[in-house]
Design an enzyme around this catalytic site. Structure first.
Site, mmCIF file in Angstrom:
data_model
loop_
_atom_site.group_PDB
_atom_site.id
_atom_site.type_symbol
_atom_site.label_atom_id
_atom_site.label_comp_id
_atom_site.label_asym_id
_atom_site.label_seq_id
_atom_site.Cartn_x
_atom_site.Cartn_y
_atom_site.Cartn_z
ATOM 1 N N SER A 26 40.375 58.491 -54.674
ATOM 2 C CA SER A 26 40.024 59.951 -54.978
ATOM 3 C C SER A 26 39.973 59.997 -56.367
ATOM 4 C CB SER A 26 41.478 60.595 -54.828
ATOM 5 O OG SER A 26 41.413 61.881 -55.133
ATOM 6 N N LYS A 65 44.836 66.565 -43.422
ATOM 7 C CA LYS A 65 44.648 67.984 -43.624
ATOM 8 C C LYS A 65 44.854 68.957 -42.567
ATOM 9 C CE LYS A 65 40.682 67.397 -46.684
ATOM 10 N NZ LYS A 65 39.231 67.691 -47.093
ATOM 11 N N GLY A 107 34.126 68.131 -37.067
ATOM 12 C CA GLY A 107 35.210 67.705 -37.319
ATOM 13 C C GLY A 107 35.988 68.472 -38.227
ATOM 14 N N GLY A 108 37.107 67.699 -39.049
ATOM 15 C CA GLY A 108 37.677 68.710 -39.725
ATOM 16 C C GLY A 108 37.065 69.077 -40.856
#
Ligand code: ATR
Length: 283
Positions: A20, A71, A135-136
């Site tokens: 990240s 998420k 998707g998400g």
């Protein structure tokens, strides 16, 4: 001698999370705005997101970003969800308030729209947009794309039922916005588009771009929500077929800027930070 107060604590939670870039982005935002924050990475075991959040709050955490795969778990921990979260069924930003309440928001779509319209200078108003994937990642951006005034959004996904479900859940917003919203099988698309957004994980699987090149209008914007090596195949494909390629680094910076604004009440100079990251990547 008086010691200065400890910085307010934030983090990004995910699994994996080592890759990240959020800690570096938030650290730079803090430096440029003079806000006193510390922002760390937290690797959370797969089934322990709720415990990870509780531990972080107990340690004084003020807010966290949430990344893959948590998420869709994040809204379930919140006492209040923004309309964006209710629509997307996913959150990427939690705010831990002093009264113990937890506010969930989703800044991914705002980040995408800001990067396309402000940083890339491409208007979405009145445009025909193809969103590839259901998707998400796609769910998080469809609402903001409609709110940005797209004339038409086509959601194309290998599993058509998932695209249809996404279209169904956004149908009220689409009609309020007077936008046309459709679901299609990627191989059945006959139209071409002003803006194509890849929200699939196909490149991670080493698969080909999941739509035919005939979807690209000459000079259109072809956007991959991923960045770095994961986006390269899509960007090369777009360039080869006469589109303007763009990766998701700007989206990453802009969604972080929205979270920073939510937490600190200060808008960081996101365009400057994106420019610095781009310079660094090309050095
Ligand atoms: P994310 O949160 O990143 O969106 P996800 O919810 O697992 O992850 O969704 C992944 C998306 O990438 C889905 O749209 C998926 O298509 P399916 O719904 O048909 O599974 C898409 N995807 C993944 N691998 C793909 C491939 N090789 N070709 C085409 N689409 C792919």
């Amino acid at each position: 001698m008086t010691s200065s107060p400890l910085p307010d604590l934030y983090c990004v939670m995910g699994n994996p999370v080592a890759h990240s870039r959020s800690p570096a982005i938030h650290a730079r935002f803090a430096e440029l705005t003079g806000e006193s924050i510390a922002y760390e990475r937290r690797l959370v075991p797969m089934d322990e997101f709720a415990q990870g959040v509780r531990d972080f709050v107990a340690q004084g955490g003020r807010g966290c970003n949430v990344t893959v795969p948590f998420k869709t778990d994040a809204p379930g921990l919140a006492t209040e969800c923004s309309e964006r979260v209710q629509l997307a069924g996913a959150a990427n930003t939690l705010t831990f308030r002093a009264d113990g309440s937890i506010y969930a928001d989703n800044t991914d779509g705002l980040g995408l729209v800001a990067d396309i319209t402000r940083n890339a200078g491409v208007s979405l108003a009145g445009r025909d947009v193809l969103l590839v994937g259901a998707g998400g990642a796609a769910a998080g951006v469809l609402g903001p794309l409609l709110l940005a005034g797209a004339r038409q959004v086509t959601v194309a996904n290998r599993t058509l039922a998932k695209a249809q479900a996404l279209v169904q859940s956004h149908s009220t917003l689409a009609s309020l916005q007077k936008s046309e919203l459709l679901a299609l099988n990627p191989q059945a698309i006959e139209a071409n588009f002003d803006v194509i957004i890849n929200a699939t994980a196909s490149s991670l699987a080493g698969a080909d771009v999941p739509v035919p090149a005939s979807v690209l209008r000459p000079g259109c914007l072809a956007y991959d929500m991923m960045y770095g090596p994961a986006a390269q195949g899509f960007l090369d494909w777009a360039r080869t077929h006469g589109a303007v390629p763009r990766d998701g680094l700007g989206m990453l910076v802009e969604q972080a800027a929205e979270a920073f604004l939510l937490w600190r009440g200060v808008r960081p100079p996101s365009a400057q930070v994106l420019h610095e990251l781009q310079q660094h990547a090309s050095a």
